[in-house]
Each structure stands twice: as C-alpha cells, then as structure tokens.
Design an enzyme around this catalytic site. Structure first.
Site, short mmCIF file in Angstrom:
data_model
loop_
_atom_site.label_atom_id
_atom_site.label_comp_id
_atom_site.label_asym_id
_atom_site.label_seq_id
_atom_site.Cartn_x
_atom_site.Cartn_y
_atom_site.Cartn_z
N ASP A 1 3.97 -1.29 7.15
CA ASP A 1 5.30 -0.83 7.15
C ASP A 1 6.33 -1.90 7.12
OD1 ASP A 1 4.22 1.95 7.16
OD2 ASP A 1 5.18 2.61 8.94
N ASP B 1 -0.76 9.02 3.08
CA ASP B 1 -0.73 7.90 4.31
C ASP B 1 -2.09 7.93 4.88
OD1 ASP B 1 0.40 5.94 5.88
OD2 ASP B 1 2.07 7.24 6.70
#
Ligand SMILES: *[C@@H]1O[C@H](CO)[C@@H](O)[C@H](O)[C@H]1NC(C)=O
Ligand SMILES: *[C@@H]1O[C@H](CO)[C@@H](O)[C@H](O)[C@H]1NC(C)=O
Length: 410
Positions: free
Chosen positions: A225, A170
C-alpha cells in the site's frame, strides 16, 4: 525467499529477451502452464490506464451512500469527470458483516440503505461507472465484510446484476492458497458474469504478478500500500518501474492509488507524484476528498497535457533511464505521433540542480531535433533542441516535457 526471488527475476529477464526476439505478445511465465499461446484477458477494457476515484486513501472504512453520491456530484461539477475520471470505486467496508442466508453478499444496511444497485443506477445516470471491492480470501482486510474466496461465481454474478463495472480484488485472508490459484478464479467468474467488469488485481506484487497478471486482469498492483508520504510514493513507483515491459493496452502495472490532495506532501511533491504516475502509465485513481479539495489539487489532477501522456494510445510505460547520485533521475517513454515524454526529477532536498536528458538515454536518434513542451508550465520552449535537453529543477520537484520530433536537421 531471497534466492527464490532472484531466480525468478532471472527467468523473467530471460523471457523478456526471448519475447523481444520472438516478437511474441504472450510470453509471461504462466501459472496455468500451457502451449505458449496464452491469451490475455478478453474483456475489451483498459485500453488505456483506468481513471477514476476510490474511497480508501481518504475515507478508509468511513463510507456511506451520501458520501459516494456527493462525490459523484463533485466529480461532475469540478470537471474531473470530463477529464476522464470515470470510475467511482468503493473500497473495503461497503458490505454487511455476514452473507445472507442464501449466501449472497449484501450492502451494509446502515451505510448503504438504498443498496448497491440503486447507487450504480445513480452513478450511471451521471455517465460514470461504479466499482466495488472484495478480497481473494475468507474476509476482506478490514474483517468487516466477507471475502469472495469460494464464492467467486455467486459474487461475480451478484455484482454484475447490480450493474457494477469494476472490481478491486484484495489479497487478505487467503487461507494459505496461492495467489496464482485465487486470483484467476475470480477472473473466470467475472468473464462468466454477463457484464464486462474491469478486474483490478490488488495482490501487492506477490509471485511477480506482473509476469502473469495480464492473462487474468486489467491491472495488477506491483507493490504494498502507498501512504501519504514522499518516501512511500517514490518507493512504490521505483518498485513498479522494474516491471515496465509487462504493461500494455488491456493490462497495466499499478503502483497504487493517488494521494494527491491528502495533505502529506508539498505541492511540488504532488506534482512529482502525478507526473511519475502519468509517465509510467499507472492507473490514475484519485484518493482525496474531491468535494473539498483545493484549487491547487484540482489543477494537478486535471492537467490535460499530463493526463494525455498517461492516456496515450501507444500504451508504453515510461521508465527510469538515468540516475545520478541518488538524487537525480531521468524518466522517459515513447508516445504516439513521434513524440517522447521526459521527466527530470530532483529527489534531493538540498538545492536546485541542472538535469540533462541526452537523446541517447531517452531513445531519440542522433541528429533528430525536437520541439519541447513543458506540460506543467503549458509553454513550448523557444527554438529547437538537438541532442539533449537541460533544465534546472528545484528540490523535491520535477519538470515534465513532451518532445515532438521535427526531423533530421542538416
Ligand atoms: C509509509 O511508507 C514508507 C515507505 O514505504 C514507510 O517508511 C513508512 O513507515 C510508512 N508510513 C506509515 C505511516 O505507514
Ligand atoms: C544536430 O546535431 C548533430 C550532431 O552534432 C549535427 O550533425 C547536426 O548538424 C545538428 N543539427 C543542427 C540543426 O544543429
């Protein structure tokens, strides 16, 4: 910011043209900068888009070893594992708050008392593979565990020693260092770790990652996201679409994980979600609780004809080839064995629409006739089609076909 992005896009377009002309496969703008003979990541993984399950979309931080083990069992008992869903991936919040005194990341002792190695052994004993998560930063996005920035080598070796097969990496808490510095570091660390580990860059599309991701990883997020809504799902796949030409065996665009089965969309909308991900050669990473999913959800996720489109060995990402009035879209892409995948999408909410895919739009030569297979109905359309395919599509729904070319007719 905007003008920078615009310039960047023009460069990419120019490079795309050059690449087609030069038939080169190594042509992305390189942050490393070298002689033009850039290598793609060489771990042999991701020859087709990855398939599996990840904890985040349903469980968020609420994971523990019993949840993961029972998920493994459910992937097997539902038949999903046999359909190709191989990776079982922990997302954020699996590790202890601090590194050990020796500097190692460790499993959260409350959530994973048996440790990650033990979990990996269990996953492997069932014929599946284990994925883990970290961030190219000082801490992960949840802030509940360390990130790997500055610890890339030690973490990659630790993960390898546990038997980890996949890393989702991430982009939180990057300390102001650029993505083109932080993400390649972990790539190098993984390649020295002594075990093939699928490398999934989750850097949200920053710095046009699609143009350089394939040198370092097996997939790269092109978007922020996803969330469990029709708008978010369409927004992500649309952003992802502009990078279609960068996807190929070994490295894939990633519009984020599946929300199918999480309840925020209708059945038809989830069919659209899964169809778009399939035709766009996106990773198929299930994000629902497979231990308690409905039969409808299982039927969507396990449709073998739709999965086969995604896993086709040509590995060419299907694209949006036509759009009418903000509601109607035609997506298409070539498949192996002289076949073409075609998706007719009605994004509108007002009524059913007749949608036509013309051969000129979907890359089939004039005069070629096809046999059309509706892969959701599991039916072959009677007769042969010549020139175009038309079908009626309900609102917030799609139809997905595989067209098999049957040659020129007289
Ligand atoms: C989900 O994503 C959509 C589209 O990107 C956005 O408009 C919406 O605010 C998001 N919803 C939540 C709850 O984050
Ligand atoms: C298919 O369409 C082309 C172009 O209209 C035509 O020349 C050809 O005869 C057609 N074939 C058949 C079998 O209808």
């Amino acid at each position: 910011m905007c003008s920078y992005a615009f310039k960047r896009r023009s460069v990419v377009l120019l490079l795309s043209v050059l690449a087609i002309v030069g038939a080169s496969t190594a042509w992305a703008a390189s942050p490393a900068g070298d002689d033009g003979r850039r290598r793609l990541i060489d771990n042999g993984l991701g020859r087709t888009p990855q398939m599996g399950w990840n904890s985040w979309n349903h469980f968020g931080c609420n994971i523990d070893e019993m949840t993961i083990r029972s998920t493994v069992d459910a992937l097997i008992s539902t038949g999903l594992a046999n359909k190709g869903y191989t990776y079982v991936n922990l997302d954020d919040c699996w590790a202890a708050y601090q590194r050990t005194n020796e500097g190692y990341m460790a499993a959260d002792p409350k959530k994973f008392p048996s440790g990650i190695k033990d979990l990996a052994d269990y996953v492997h004993s069932k014929g599946l593979k284990l994925g883990l998560y970290s961030s190219a930063g000082t801490r992960t996005c949840s802030q509940t565990m360390p990130g790997s920035l500055g610890f890339e080598d030690i973490d990659a070796k630790t993960f390898a020693s546990w038997g980890v097969d996949y890393l989702k990496y991430d982009n939180c808490n990057g300390n102001g260092l650029r993505e083109t510095v932080r993400f390649p570091r972990m790539s190098a660390a993984l390649s020295n770790a002594g075990r093939p580990i699928f490398y999934s860059l989750c850097e949200w599309g920053v710095m046009n990652v699609a143009t350089w991701g394939a040198q370092y990883g097996n997939s790269w997020r092109t978007t922020g996201d996803i969330n469990n809504s029709w708008a978010s799902m369409l927004s992500n796949i649309n952003t992802n679409d502009q990078f279609a030409s960068y996807a190929k065996p070994g490295g894939w665009n990633d519009p984020d994980m599946l929300e199918v089965g999480n309840g925020g969309m209708t059945h038809d909308e989830y069919v659209v979600h899964f169809s778009l991900w399939a035709i766009a050669k996106s990773p198929l990473i299930i994000g629902c609780d497979v231990r308690s999913m409905s039969k409808e959800t299982l039927d969507i996720l396990s449709n073998p004809e739709v999965i086969a489109i995604n896993q086709d060995r040509l590995g060419i990402q299907g694209k949006k080839v036509r759009q009418y009035d903000n509601e109607i879209e035609v997506w298409a892409g070539p498949l192996s064995k002289r076949r073409t995948a075609v998706l007719l999408l009605n994004r509108g909410s007002s009524g059913s629409r007749q949608i036509t895919a013309a051969w000129t739009d979907i890359g089939i030569k004039r005069g070629i006739a096809v046999e059309a297979r509706d892969v959701w109905k599991h039916e072959t359309v009677a007769g042969r089609l010549n020139g175009s395919l038309t079908a009626e599509v309900a609102p917030h729904s799609c139809k997905l076909f595989v067209l098999t070319h049957v040659g020129r007719q007289q």
